[in-house]
Design an enzyme around this catalytic site. Structure first.
Site, mmCIF file in Angstrom:
data_model
loop_
_atom_site.group_PDB
_atom_site.id
_atom_site.type_symbol
_atom_site.label_atom_id
_atom_site.label_comp_id
_atom_site.label_asym_id
_atom_site.label_seq_id
_atom_site.Cartn_x
_atom_site.Cartn_y
_atom_site.Cartn_z
ATOM 1 N N TYR A 62 -12.955 34.479 -7.625
ATOM 2 C CA TYR A 62 -14.029 35.147 -6.889
ATOM 3 C C TYR A 62 -15.307 34.802 -7.637
ATOM 4 O O TYR A 62 -15.505 35.242 -8.766
ATOM 5 C CB TYR A 62 -13.787 36.661 -6.869
ATOM 6 C CG TYR A 62 -14.797 37.461 -6.078
ATOM 7 C CD1 TYR A 62 -14.447 38.035 -4.869
ATOM 8 C CD2 TYR A 62 -16.090 37.665 -6.548
ATOM 9 C CE1 TYR A 62 -15.362 38.785 -4.126
ATOM 10 C CE2 TYR A 62 -17.016 38.397 -5.824
ATOM 11 C CZ TYR A 62 -16.644 38.958 -4.616
ATOM 12 O OH TYR A 62 -17.551 39.691 -3.901
ATOM 13 N N TYR A 126 -18.686 40.027 -12.457
ATOM 14 C CA TYR A 126 -17.994 38.742 -12.380
ATOM 15 C C TYR A 126 -17.471 38.309 -13.750
ATOM 16 O O TYR A 126 -16.296 37.983 -13.917
ATOM 17 C CB TYR A 126 -18.937 37.682 -11.805
ATOM 18 C CG TYR A 126 -18.451 36.274 -11.988
ATOM 19 C CD1 TYR A 126 -17.343 35.795 -11.297
ATOM 20 C CD2 TYR A 126 -19.101 35.399 -12.873
ATOM 21 C CE1 TYR A 126 -16.890 34.492 -11.475
ATOM 22 C CE2 TYR A 126 -18.662 34.100 -13.049
ATOM 23 C CZ TYR A 126 -17.556 33.644 -12.348
ATOM 24 O OH TYR A 126 -17.118 32.360 -12.540
ATOM 25 N N LYS A 130 -13.521 38.009 -15.040
ATOM 26 C CA LYS A 130 -12.991 36.735 -15.547
ATOM 27 C C LYS A 130 -12.437 36.903 -16.960
ATOM 28 O O LYS A 130 -11.416 36.300 -17.315
ATOM 29 C CB LYS A 130 -14.084 35.662 -15.519
ATOM 30 C CG LYS A 130 -14.487 35.210 -14.131
ATOM 31 C CD LYS A 130 -13.345 34.538 -13.385
ATOM 32 C CE LYS A 130 -13.028 33.170 -13.941
ATOM 33 N NZ LYS A 130 -11.954 32.492 -13.165
#
Length: 285
Positions: A62, A126, A130
């Protein structure tokens, strides 16, 4: 060796497909939604068994940095849960895993390139998801490489180069951020490095490598050079991040130290402008 590639319709997956003929000793099996959902444990097991997968490259991610701030659950599902599922299956099946991560696991406060052992400190959802994916891979016990990269672009999908070219065709002036510095990375170069790492074999149960284009630039200079190479006379004005509000905070400096992966014997990393010229050549065909 039969290599499964998840997230095969993204930039890196498409680039792996493009160069697969350079590695005739590998058989690459490409899959993406809806054929395979990396969070579906049974579905992944069946796909691996059906195709005789011996190594896996997880390109699924994503990557909508701003949207992740308002869709944290979806970002977590793809960036953290998905890698956890893949790593668990790889561990139980003896499959080697390469998982792709990002420069955004760092906060951008450094002023020299980040080595692999620098402590991560993401500043947005984000980057945090990750990092959770990296942690899941490490804790699984599978034989894995995590490869962090930065500012990925290619002739495929959505990326800065394609967006800038589109905007340049629509407008006569653009304002581009000049206080964020990084290293643009051509997905074809990264794809070639990943397959070379697989060919050389793993040296341990968990390792982290950094791979990015040689040299550094800002988004402003990146855009300016793109237009210079394509002969577009558009006016590009540098602005600060504060002048371009966004939901997600971004690192002001995210250059990665690539000495470790170079010592591993991958192909020489081109200077980023050389790779950009190659990408633009493909885009203009």
């Amino acid at each position: 060796m039969m290599i499964g590639v998840t997230g095969a319709n993204g930039q890196l997956g498409c680039s792996l497909r493009k160069i697969s003929g350079e590695f005739p000793d590998f058989g690459l099996i490409f899959s993406d939604l809806p054929q395979i959902d990396i969070t579906d444990k049974n579905g992944v097991r069946q796909w691996i068994a059906r195709n005789g997968v011996q190594a896996l490259i997880n390109c699924a991610a994503y990557t909508e940095v701003d949207r992740a701030e308002t869709e944290p659950d979806q970002a977590w599902k793809i960036n953290a849960l998905g890698p956890a599922v893949l790593a668990e299956i790889c561990a139980e099946s003896g499959i080697k895993l390469i998982h792709i991560s990002t420069d955004y696991v760092f906060d951008g406060t450094a002023r020299t390139p980040y080595p692999e052992n620098h402590r991560p400190h993401p500043v947005n959802v984000y980057g945090f998801t990750k990092l959770q994916g990296e942690t899941a891979v490490r804790q699984s016990g599978c034989e894995a490489l995590v490869v962090r990269t930065s500012w990925l672009y290619s002739e495929f999908g959505r990326n800065f180069v394609r967006t800038i070219l589109r905007l340049g065709a629509e407008k006569s002036r653009l304002r581009v951020i000049d206080d964020q510095v990084g290293s643009p990375t051509y997905a074809t170069d990264l794809a070639r490095a990943l397959l070379t790492l697989l060919r050389k074999g793993f040296t341990g149960y968990y390792e982290v490598y950094h791979y990015c284009g040689e040299g550094t630039t800002s988004w402003y200079d990146f855009a300016r050079i793109i237009f210079g190479m394509t002969g577009n006379p558009i006016t590009v004005t540098p602005i600060e991040s504060a002048d371009y509000p966004s939901r997600a905070t971004r690192p002001s400096y995210s250059v990665l130290d690539t000495e470790k992966i170079i010592r591993r014997g991958i192909p020489p990393i081109p200077f980023w402008t050389e790779s950009l010229r190659e990408c633009l050549t493909h885009l203009n065909r």
